[in-house]
Write an enzyme that holds these catalytic residues in place. Sequence first.
Site, PDB file in Angstrom:
ATOM      1  N   GLY A 157       0.854  -1.200   0.000  1.00  0.00           N
ATOM      2  CA  GLY A 157       0.000   0.000   0.000  1.00  0.00           C
ATOM      3  C   GLY A 157       0.884   1.243   0.000  1.00  0.00           C
ATOM      4  O   GLY A 157       0.510   2.301   0.518  1.00  0.00           O
ATOM      5  N   GLN A 195      -1.746   7.631   0.915  1.00  0.00           N
ATOM      6  CA  GLN A 195      -1.437   8.872   1.647  1.00  0.00           C
ATOM      7  C   GLN A 195      -0.324   8.629   2.666  1.00  0.00           C
ATOM      8  O   GLN A 195       0.640   9.390   2.751  1.00  0.00           O
ATOM      9  CB  GLN A 195      -2.701   9.384   2.357  1.00  0.00           C
ATOM     10  CG  GLN A 195      -2.508  10.757   2.974  1.00  0.00           C
ATOM     11  CD  GLN A 195      -3.556  11.094   4.038  1.00  0.00           C
ATOM     12  OE1 GLN A 195      -4.370  10.257   4.428  1.00  0.00           O
ATOM     13  NE2 GLN A 195      -3.538  12.332   4.484  1.00  0.00           N
ATOM     14  N   LEU A 196      -0.439   7.565   3.452  1.00  0.00           N
ATOM     15  CA  LEU A 196       0.594   7.242   4.440  1.00  0.00           C
ATOM     16  C   LEU A 196       1.782   6.542   3.782  1.00  0.00           C
ATOM     17  O   LEU A 196       2.940   6.830   4.087  1.00  0.00           O
ATOM     18  CB  LEU A 196      -0.017   6.335   5.522  1.00  0.00           C
ATOM     19  CG  LEU A 196       0.932   5.802   6.584  1.00  0.00           C
ATOM     20  CD1 LEU A 196       1.521   6.929   7.420  1.00  0.00           C
ATOM     21  CD2 LEU A 196       0.210   4.801   7.491  1.00  0.00           C
ATOM     22  N   ARG A 215      -1.576  -0.746  -7.603  1.00  0.00           N
ATOM     23  CA  ARG A 215      -1.359   0.079  -8.796  1.00  0.00           C
ATOM     24  C   ARG A 215      -0.080   0.897  -8.646  1.00  0.00           C
ATOM     25  O   ARG A 215       0.309   1.213  -7.505  1.00  0.00           O
ATOM     26  CB  ARG A 215      -2.557   0.990  -9.085  1.00  0.00           C
ATOM     27  CG  ARG A 215      -3.008   1.860  -7.945  1.00  0.00           C
ATOM     28  CD  ARG A 215      -4.316   2.567  -8.283  1.00  0.00           C
ATOM     29  NE  ARG A 215      -5.471   1.732  -7.984  1.00  0.00           N
ATOM     30  CZ  ARG A 215      -6.080   1.692  -6.803  1.00  0.00           C
ATOM     31  NH1 ARG A 215      -5.647   2.447  -5.813  1.00  0.00           N
ATOM     32  NH2 ARG A 215      -7.109   0.908  -6.584  1.00  0.00           N
ATOM     33  N   ASP A 274      -1.179  -7.370  -5.500  1.00  0.00           N
ATOM     34  CA  ASP A 274      -2.505  -7.356  -4.886  1.00  0.00           C
ATOM     35  C   ASP A 274      -2.397  -8.193  -3.621  1.00  0.00           C
ATOM     36  O   ASP A 274      -2.134  -9.400  -3.685  1.00  0.00           O
ATOM     37  CB  ASP A 274      -3.528  -7.962  -5.860  1.00  0.00           C
ATOM     38  CG  ASP A 274      -4.918  -7.987  -5.259  1.00  0.00           C
ATOM     39  OD1 ASP A 274      -5.068  -7.708  -4.039  1.00  0.00           O
ATOM     40  OD2 ASP A 274      -5.871  -8.285  -6.000  1.00  0.00           O
ATOM     41  N   TYR A 325     -15.711  -0.293   8.216  1.00  0.00           N
ATOM     42  CA  TYR A 325     -14.286  -0.019   8.434  1.00  0.00           C
ATOM     43  C   TYR A 325     -13.918  -0.275   9.898  1.00  0.00           C
ATOM     44  O   TYR A 325     -12.941  -0.968  10.195  1.00  0.00           O
ATOM     45  CB  TYR A 325     -14.035   1.438   8.054  1.00  0.00           C
ATOM     46  CG  TYR A 325     -12.623   1.932   8.206  1.00  0.00           C
ATOM     47  CD1 TYR A 325     -11.578   1.441   7.435  1.00  0.00           C
ATOM     48  CD2 TYR A 325     -12.334   2.967   9.108  1.00  0.00           C
ATOM     49  CE1 TYR A 325     -10.288   1.945   7.556  1.00  0.00           C
ATOM     50  CE2 TYR A 325     -11.055   3.478   9.230  1.00  0.00           C
ATOM     51  CZ  TYR A 325     -10.030   2.957   8.459  1.00  0.00           C
ATOM     52  OH  TYR A 325      -8.760   3.470   8.581  1.00  0.00           O
TER      53      TYR A 325
HETATM   54  P1  NAD Z   1      -4.891   5.195   1.080  1.00  0.00           P
HETATM   55  O1  NAD Z   1      -6.239   4.794   0.600  1.00  0.00           O
HETATM   56  O2  NAD Z   1      -4.389   6.561   0.771  1.00  0.00           O
HETATM   57  O3  NAD Z   1      -3.797   4.154   0.534  1.00  0.00           O
HETATM   58  C1  NAD Z   1      -4.016   2.763   0.496  1.00  0.00           C
HETATM   59  C2  NAD Z   1      -3.091   2.176  -0.560  1.00  0.00           C
HETATM   60  O4  NAD Z   1      -3.327   0.775  -0.616  1.00  0.00           O
HETATM   61  C3  NAD Z   1      -3.362   2.741  -1.966  1.00  0.00           C
HETATM   62  O5  NAD Z   1      -2.153   3.150  -2.584  1.00  0.00           O
HETATM   63  C4  NAD Z   1      -3.972   1.567  -2.706  1.00  0.00           C
HETATM   64  O6  NAD Z   1      -3.645   1.542  -4.102  1.00  0.00           O
HETATM   65  C5  NAD Z   1      -3.343   0.387  -1.980  1.00  0.00           C
HETATM   66  N1  NAD Z   1      -4.146  -0.829  -2.131  1.00  0.00           N
HETATM   67  C6  NAD Z   1      -5.496  -0.937  -2.186  1.00  0.00           C
HETATM   68  N2  NAD Z   1      -5.851  -2.214  -2.390  1.00  0.00           N
HETATM   69  C7  NAD Z   1      -4.704  -2.927  -2.456  1.00  0.00           C
HETATM   70  C8  NAD Z   1      -4.429  -4.290  -2.657  1.00  0.00           C
HETATM   71  N3  NAD Z   1      -5.418  -5.198  -2.864  1.00  0.00           N
HETATM   72  N4  NAD Z   1      -3.152  -4.701  -2.656  1.00  0.00           N
HETATM   73  C9  NAD Z   1      -2.125  -3.800  -2.491  1.00  0.00           C
HETATM   74  N5  NAD Z   1      -2.331  -2.482  -2.319  1.00  0.00           N
HETATM   75  C10 NAD Z   1      -3.617  -2.057  -2.286  1.00  0.00           C
HETATM   76  O7  NAD Z   1      -4.857   4.911   2.651  1.00  0.00           O
HETATM   77  P2  NAD Z   1      -3.935   5.634   3.752  1.00  0.00           P
HETATM   78  O8  NAD Z   1      -4.639   6.844   4.190  1.00  0.00           O
HETATM   79  O9  NAD Z   1      -2.550   5.703   3.263  1.00  0.00           O
HETATM   80  O10 NAD Z   1      -4.052   4.572   4.930  1.00  0.00           O
HETATM   81  C11 NAD Z   1      -3.060   3.598   5.174  1.00  0.00           C
HETATM   82  C12 NAD Z   1      -3.478   2.769   6.373  1.00  0.00           C
HETATM   83  O11 NAD Z   1      -3.617   3.626   7.519  1.00  0.00           O
HETATM   84  C13 NAD Z   1      -4.802   2.040   6.221  1.00  0.00           C
HETATM   85  O12 NAD Z   1      -4.742   0.791   6.855  1.00  0.00           O
HETATM   86  C14 NAD Z   1      -5.773   2.926   6.948  1.00  0.00           C
HETATM   87  O13 NAD Z   1      -6.881   2.194   7.434  1.00  0.00           O
HETATM   88  C15 NAD Z   1      -4.912   3.449   8.073  1.00  0.00           C
HETATM   89  N6  NAD Z   1      -5.412   4.728   8.611  1.00  0.00           N
HETATM   90  C16 NAD Z   1      -5.348   5.868   7.854  1.00  0.00           C
HETATM   91  C17 NAD Z   1      -5.858   7.050   8.373  1.00  0.00           C
HETATM   92  C18 NAD Z   1      -5.824   8.335   7.567  1.00  0.00           C
HETATM   93  O14 NAD Z   1      -6.315   9.362   8.050  1.00  0.00           O
HETATM   94  N7  NAD Z   1      -5.257   8.341   6.380  1.00  0.00           N
HETATM   95  C19 NAD Z   1      -6.400   7.083   9.671  1.00  0.00           C
HETATM   96  C20 NAD Z   1      -6.464   5.906  10.397  1.00  0.00           C
HETATM   97  C21 NAD Z   1      -5.943   4.726   9.868  1.00  0.00           C
END
Ligand code: NAD
Length: 334
Positions: A20, A24-25, A48, A65, A155
């Site tokens: 992933g 964003q993270l 992707r 994936d 979620y």
């Molecule tokens: P995001 O949606 O920006 O990024 C998720 C990434 O995972 C994307 O690049 C996507 O392409 C990839 N992805 C999706 N399906 C996939 C698959 N089948 N195989 C491989 N990659 C795949 O999410 P984020 O904000 O970066 O969050 C990262 C983690 O932090 C998540 O677990 C989220 O639940 C957790 N989180 C985020 C926040 C926040 O505010 N951003 C808050 C609490 C927890």
Amino acid sequence: MDTSSTSAPTATGDTILVIGAGGQLGLELTHELRQLYGASRVVAADVRAPKDAETLQAGPFELLDVLDKQRLEEVVRRYRPTQVYHLAALLSATAEKNPKFGWQLNMDGLFTVLDAAVDLGVRQVYWPSSIAVFGPDTPRQHTPQLTIMNPNTVYGISKLAGEQWCEWYFRRHGLDVRSLRYPGLIGYKSLPGGGTTDYAVDIYHKAVAGQAYECFLQDDTYLPMMYMPDALKATLDLMHAPADQIRVRSSYNLGAMSFSPAEITRSIQRHYPAFQVTYRPDSRQQIANSWPASIDDSQARQDWGWQPQYDLHRMTDDMLLHLKQQVSAQLTVA
Ligand code: NAD
């Protein structure tokens, strides 16, 4: 970004897989890990290819994936990572629209990673949870580490179940899996991925563009939030802490600041006095109403010394500075 206080790795020779990595993270964490461990030792993976060329070019990248067990095992056998950061998930607002897929990605993806870690000898796994594990019955102010949970979003249900499974893999298999309940994450390097706290990123972009912002939450909706440098620091501090200091094997409460849309607007107006915000709450308001307003993270502070560095105004000053620089750089290129 000031990451000078980010802790140094405790072990040398680590190889890291970030699943992933294009999110964003993931984009920021991959960059930070590559600074610490060396670019060639941090493998970025995503379903992707990220639009951000730096992540693709600065070190190894694998299309993966996480639901494809065979492909994950192939990547793990190839690179032999000692640590896996599993970040792929469907976030709160998107998962409500696509509940079955949200459950599948968030749960089956976690099992695939935990099983591969146990079977193929990965030493450490990081998996983020969220404040979404709490629900409408939870005490909203200074929400404790251990309290009534009862999440009412797909979620949140998937994150709570995931926390319990992480703890089970630790007890049953001795897997060193660690986790944080992030609040809403705010950063300038990428756009958020479909969460309920996305407004707190979007609002800065509008202010810098000289436009008004229409907010999808009510002006007085308080939620726990965190600036990205603090989230990166917390993640790395947790992962680098000695194992005997990690007393919570489900997931740690993690706090930094709590504010409402009205407060972030006032913080931005210190720089842009004419900036205007209107309010049109949508379905995300109900999700926000079921979440804590602020978090008690004393357990993380006691166990591994968690200490945030950014409050609202400091974050606003830094966000606006970097977003303005991005706009001027784009204008120069054009
Ligand atoms: P995001 O949606 O920006 O990024 C998720 C990434 O995972 C994307 O690049 C996507 O392409 C990839 N992805 C999706 N399906 C996939 C698959 N089948 N195989 C491989 N990659 C795949 O999410 P984020 O904000 O970066 O969050 C990262 C983690 O932090 C998540 O677990 C989220 O639940 C957790 N989180 C985020 C926040 C926040 O505010 N951003 C808050 C609490 C927890």
